[in-house]
Scaffold this active site. Sequence first.
Site, PDB file in Angstrom:
ATOM      1  N   TYR A   1      -2.402  -8.276  -7.560  1.00  0.00           N
ATOM      2  CA  TYR A   1      -3.466  -7.273  -7.593  1.00  0.00           C
ATOM      3  C   TYR A   1      -4.841  -7.900  -7.373  1.00  0.00           C
ATOM      4  CZ  TYR A   1      -6.120  -3.261  -9.421  1.00  0.00           C
ATOM      5  OH  TYR A   1      -6.981  -2.211  -9.578  1.00  0.00           O
TER       6      TYR A   1
ATOM      7  N   LYS B   1      -7.305  -7.138  -4.102  1.00  0.00           N
ATOM      8  CA  LYS B   1      -8.608  -6.535  -4.347  1.00  0.00           C
ATOM      9  C   LYS B   1      -9.734  -7.440  -3.842  1.00  0.00           C
ATOM     10  CE  LYS B   1      -7.505  -2.573  -6.161  1.00  0.00           C
ATOM     11  NZ  LYS B   1      -7.741  -1.336  -5.380  1.00  0.00           N
TER      12      LYS B   1
END
Length: 303
Positions: A158, A162
């Site tokens: 993640y 991002k």
Amino acid sequence: MSAVSLDGRVAIVTGAGRSLGRAYALALAAAGAAVVVNDVDAEAPAAVVAEIEGAGGRAVASVGPVGPAETADHLVADAVATFGRLDVLVANAGVLRDRVLWKMGDDDFDAVVATHLRGTFTTGRAAAIRMKEQGEGGRIVVIGSPAGQYGSFGQTNYAAVKAGLVAMARTWSLELARDGITANAVIPIALSPMTATIPAYAEAYERFLAGEPIPHELRHDKGLGSPDDVAPLVVWLASSDSAEVTGQAIGIGGDRLTLFSHPEVVEIGYADGGWSAEGIGAAWRDRFAAKAQHSGPPSRRES
């Protein structure tokens, strides 16, 4: 009705069936935009479309998993077929597969990359092609995370995607500038199913769902609010008011609005003829160590 007008504009919001994506779709519609509401299952976007239409807005559901190019092309086709054009993309769809590095499987990593990174790439590409064809500019908003700015324990996948999305937006801001298309990253901090997986915020999320107000210390000191607190930034970035803003990573949550810096050099050293390992060690101790930056959000760092 928002004071910032999006009348006549058409927006796509991916992952808009619930939580933050739903808040973005509702706010864009309230400001006057027609909205293509995307999600992976049919029930959630249909409910959001019904909310928008019930408030007098215009929307259509577009069902499909974000990632494949076919979904991206279908989203743009739905916008054009239903509303005649496309002006705004909000690339919001995402999933979590949290594991520490030594326990993270290939499938955990690939699922997050496919939805966040590839999904934003394919939808961004399809949207940019349409906006360039129209010749009237456009707005692309990608959704980042504090995890991508600081790193986040248990979120290799993640945090990586991002961070990649911010770099993607900055690259697009260069490539699309001539066409009047801006590209920016929003870094939201909001109580959501994703933040509910963080133990420190699990209770706050349950209280929020129960209808309790978010405490001042969370809204102000932590910059943590509701999805509705994030939506105004998306509306502003979708509007003509932000025409000169591109390539930026802007954080919002609760009562706090934040502008993140671009990566920059904090120290430079030179050695005639190149560096030896011993010389690097000495330079690190003497000059670089004091300026080394720490991982993790500021609130978790030791003073």
